[in-house]
Design a protein around this motif. Structure first.
Motif, mmCIF file in Angstrom:
data_model
loop_
_atom_site.group_PDB
_atom_site.id
_atom_site.type_symbol
_atom_site.label_atom_id
_atom_site.label_comp_id
_atom_site.label_asym_id
_atom_site.label_seq_id
_atom_site.Cartn_x
_atom_site.Cartn_y
_atom_site.Cartn_z
ATOM 1 N N LEU A 32 0.832 -1.208 0.000
ATOM 2 C CA LEU A 32 0.000 0.000 0.000
ATOM 3 C C LEU A 32 0.867 1.258 0.000
ATOM 4 O O LEU A 32 0.591 2.210 -0.740
ATOM 5 C CB LEU A 32 -0.956 -0.023 1.191
ATOM 6 N N ARG A 33 1.920 1.245 0.798
ATOM 7 C CA ARG A 33 2.830 2.408 0.811
ATOM 8 C C ARG A 33 3.505 2.589 -0.544
ATOM 9 O O ARG A 33 3.672 3.716 -1.015
ATOM 10 C CB ARG A 33 3.902 2.227 1.888
ATOM 11 N N GLU A 39 -0.671 5.690 5.349
ATOM 12 C CA GLU A 39 -1.024 4.885 6.512
ATOM 13 C C GLU A 39 -1.595 5.807 7.584
ATOM 14 O O GLU A 39 -1.141 6.941 7.748
ATOM 15 C CB GLU A 39 0.228 4.169 7.032
ATOM 16 N N PHE A 40 -2.579 5.334 8.324
ATOM 17 C CA PHE A 40 -3.201 6.113 9.390
ATOM 18 C C PHE A 40 -2.165 6.452 10.456
ATOM 19 O O PHE A 40 -1.318 5.630 10.818
ATOM 20 C CB PHE A 40 -4.341 5.316 10.027
ATOM 21 N N ASP A 42 -1.646 9.666 13.893
ATOM 22 C CA ASP A 42 -2.263 10.802 14.578
ATOM 23 C C ASP A 42 -2.344 11.983 13.625
ATOM 24 O O ASP A 42 -1.340 12.394 13.055
ATOM 25 C CB ASP A 42 -1.447 11.200 15.803
ATOM 26 N N GLY A 43 -3.530 12.472 13.427
ATOM 27 C CA GLY A 43 -3.720 13.645 12.585
ATOM 28 C C GLY A 43 -3.762 13.379 11.095
ATOM 29 O O GLY A 43 -3.851 14.311 10.318
ATOM 30 N N ARG A 44 -3.659 12.108 10.665
ATOM 31 C CA ARG A 44 -3.675 11.824 9.229
ATOM 32 C C ARG A 44 -4.539 10.597 8.961
ATOM 33 O O ARG A 44 -4.313 9.532 9.519
ATOM 34 C CB ARG A 44 -2.250 11.571 8.748
ATOM 35 N N ALA A 45 -5.508 10.743 8.085
ATOM 36 C CA ALA A 45 -6.355 9.620 7.690
ATOM 37 C C ALA A 45 -5.539 8.676 6.808
ATOM 38 O O ALA A 45 -4.589 9.094 6.148
ATOM 39 C CB ALA A 45 -7.577 10.123 6.926
ATOM 40 N N PHE A 62 -10.011 1.812 5.966
ATOM 41 C CA PHE A 62 -9.735 3.233 5.899
ATOM 42 C C PHE A 62 -10.129 3.834 7.233
ATOM 43 O O PHE A 62 -11.257 3.651 7.694
ATOM 44 C CB PHE A 62 -10.521 3.894 4.767
ATOM 45 N N ALA A 63 -9.212 4.547 7.862
ATOM 46 C CA ALA A 63 -9.490 5.222 9.125
ATOM 47 C C ALA A 63 -9.446 6.721 8.871
ATOM 48 O O ALA A 63 -8.398 7.272 8.541
ATOM 49 C CB ALA A 63 -8.463 4.820 10.174
ATOM 50 N N GLY A 64 -10.596 7.343 8.972
ATOM 51 C CA GLY A 64 -10.684 8.782 8.742
ATOM 52 C C GLY A 64 -12.116 9.152 8.452
ATOM 53 O O GLY A 64 -13.031 8.356 8.656
#
Length: 102
Positions: A32-33, A39-40, A42-45, A62-64
């Motif tokens: 994926l990278r 990648e999820f 702190d502060g980034r979906a 998906f986290a966001g």
């Protein structure tokens, strides 16, 4: 490698890879990278990879914010297919893929 060292080394961020399952989860993250997906954190979906049991597929979610989540999951599926992995939408959650590593 000593007994206190992870059997499969370390992933990004020095994440210890103790088992084949840990190694496979890191391979999913790497794919994926490599496709430029975030990648999820702190502060980034972004994506999260979870292994829910040895005999079950991995979950890539998906986290966001929910807007745009469907597009992200489609991008995850395409990136994983390109890496030779199988990813199918989770019928219970539109923000999640079921993934079987190569």
């Amino acid at each position: 490698m000593g007994d206190d060292e992870p059997r499969f080394g370390y992933g990004q961020g020095r994440r210890p890879l103790w088992s084949e399952r840990d190694r496979d989860a890191e391979r999913i993250r790497d794919a994926l990278r490599a496709a430029g997906l975030m990648e999820f954190s702190d502060g980034r979906a972004g994506f999260v990879v979870e292994g829910v049991g040895a005999e079950r597929p991995f979950l890539v979610a998906f986290a966001g914010p929910t807007s745009g989540a469907g597009d992200q999951v489609v991008a995850y599926a395409a990136a994983l297919r390109a890496a030779g992995m199988r990813g199918e939408p989770d019928s219970d959650d539109e923000q999640t893929l079921l993934v079987w590593p190569a």
